[in-house]
Design a protein around this motif. Sequence first.
Motif, PDB file in Angstrom:
ATOM      1  N   PRO A 271       0.803  -1.077   0.164  1.00 55.57           N
ATOM      2  CA  PRO A 271       0.031   0.187   0.194  1.00 55.57           C
ATOM      3  C   PRO A 271       0.802   1.022   0.031  1.00 55.57           C
ATOM      4  CG  PRO A 271      -0.800  -1.387   1.463  1.00 55.57           C
ATOM      5  CD  PRO A 271       0.611  -2.077   1.154  1.00 55.57           C
ATOM      6  N   PRO A 272       0.320   2.263  -0.651  1.00 58.35           N
ATOM      7  CA  PRO A 272       1.113   3.523  -0.546  1.00 58.35           C
ATOM      8  C   PRO A 272       1.626   4.286   0.619  1.00 58.35           C
ATOM      9  CG  PRO A 272      -0.873   3.791  -1.986  1.00 58.35           C
ATOM     10  CD  PRO A 272      -0.936   2.420  -1.225  1.00 58.35           C
ATOM     11  N   ALA A 273       0.844   4.014   1.729  1.00 60.82           N
ATOM     12  CA  ALA A 273       1.400   4.451   3.043  1.00 60.82           C
ATOM     13  C   ALA A 273       2.460   3.878   3.544  1.00 60.82           C
ATOM     14  CB  ALA A 273       0.278   4.756   4.047  1.00 60.82           C
ATOM     15  N   GLN A 274       2.669   2.421   3.420  1.00 57.90           N
ATOM     16  CA  GLN A 274       3.525   1.827   3.787  1.00 57.90           C
ATOM     17  C   GLN A 274       4.842   1.853   2.746  1.00 57.90           C
ATOM     18  OE1 GLN A 274       1.518  -2.112   3.922  1.00 57.90           O
ATOM     19  NE2 GLN A 274       0.432  -1.314   5.780  1.00 57.90           N
ATOM     20  N   ARG A 275       4.778   1.881   1.341  1.00 58.98           N
ATOM     21  CA  ARG A 275       5.583   2.387   0.701  1.00 58.98           C
ATOM     22  C   ARG A 275       6.365   3.550   0.914  1.00 58.98           C
ATOM     23  NH1 ARG A 275       6.414   0.784  -4.882  1.00 58.98           N
ATOM     24  NH2 ARG A 275       6.756   2.912  -5.296  1.00 58.98           N
ATOM     25  N   ALA A 276       5.682   4.504   1.445  1.00 54.87           N
ATOM     26  CA  ALA A 276       6.367   5.900   1.878  1.00 54.87           C
ATOM     27  C   ALA A 276       7.069   5.693   3.243  1.00 54.87           C
ATOM     28  CB  ALA A 276       5.318   6.911   2.040  1.00 54.87           C
TER      29      ALA A 276
END
Length: 559
Positions: A271-276
């Motif tokens: 997920p994008p938040a975890q990638r960040a």
Amino acid sequence: MHRRGAGARVTVRGGRPIELLVVVVATLVMSAGWSSGAASGAAASTTSGATTLSAPVCRPPAGSMKVTATPVPGIPTDWNVTSFDGTQIRAHWFPVDLPGGARAPTVLMGPGWSLAGDTDTQGNGVLGDIPIKDLRAAGYNVLTWDPRGFGQSGGQAEVDSPQFEARDVSWLISWVSTLPGVELDAPGDPRMGMVGGSYGGGIQLVTAATDCRVDAIVPTIAWHSLVTSLDKADTAKIGWSNILAGLSSTDHVDPVVHQAQAAANATGLIPPAQRAWFAARGPGSLVVRIHVPTLIVQGTVDTLFTLQEGVTNYEILKHDGVPTSMVWFCGGHGECLTPPGNQQLPLDATIAWLNRYVKRDRSVATGPGFQFVDQSGTSYSAPGYPVPTGTPVIGNGHGTLSMVASGGSGPATATAVGQSLSSLVGPITPAPATNAVDVNLSFGQRSGVVLGVPQLRLTYHGTTPPGSRPTRVFAQLVDRSTGLVLGNQITPIQVVLDGRTHTLTVPLEMVAFTGTPASRLQLQLVATTVAYAQPRLGGAVDFTQIHLSLPVASHLTPR
């Protein structure tokens, strides 16, 4: 910035079987080190007949001088150091005795992921790691430690975060500066370098970007970004993600690590938040803040932190004028299935780098700016990377790929390679596929060293049923004479399967391979691999044009 990692004491911790720790060390700590450069902003002086360099004085990070440490009863080498947020970091101190009570420079050495700091003062290191005894024999005090969340340290692992682990190391540096027998450049500023692999390589880069007291680093099998390494082309590297999450399942780790792994298994995506969150762990954009001599050591068969991760760091540092050299060896997070070549080079090169840039002895030769080993164990060198190239090896073809789960790349087997693979690495190691579009490549009547990034251009169309998983194919190069995938490397490729015709050009993972007129290389485009998450399946992809260009190096020096 300081950190070294890859050494680990092989003991049972927290009920974890000793066999598992041996495997962890074996895969996370294959390391080496090498090459050259020139210290910046330093004045010349002479000590004991050797020409040395004196470093400019820097200011320790705010608050790091207020360090308290207490000895651990019954363990003379061990101390509990209180870090910036009150977390107790277990440190292991191994001073060296010099004649006449002289002070010695210090090397910090951190461990791999999920491991405690090395405390073996008599062993020969693990799979190329630098032994404590050899560092001390070279005249260095040695500090190892258990990173937060691992071993006997408190807190939770934040994956070499500049806000957490790097600050822990800064507190350790300040503590070392107060110890007897430690050479100082200024109060609170010990003369010091860092070594270590994997997690211990990453902390070097993050620390060197945030603490000016580090004098030189040797990051081994480290990364540039946890996004490009663990989620290349927005495709979860599920093989290694599951291994790393499993190794730390009984440790104290930030919950995001296991949340991302669960999401990747369920959907094939992070997920994008975890990638960040992973992107913020660096070093990434922090590399431009590193100004100390850096020797980058990367593994040609490393499937977790591939050659590109080290090259990206190398190119940033070289662009900024930082003394930087690079070595590729047959090892890393993976299995060396071909002759490894000179196994002494990592140790010799690392010690030379430290002597040149920590001891600042100008008489020390650190070797060529770039060294690597090919699939036969032959070593080559060049002044730097990239090397000049000549006429490439070209392959063209076409074909239709069925998007099915069976017949994909890997796992490698003992039968295929003629030797036993590690039970940990074998199941996620690419191997020739049976469901593939194949393109043969020939060296013709010449020999040459394929070195660097193959370029692949595809024109295709295809369809697949609706679904939540990403649409991907994967590309690998196979040496048909041995049945091995070059460097064990496979590259995920984003494709749009909407029935329309699309064209794209993608770089494949870097390789180092010496070819001859008898060589039989083959490009394989496959639907699935044990290395990455399973993509959306069903339907087919029709590749109407496939064009592959392999870079062939020139002006290399065999060693």
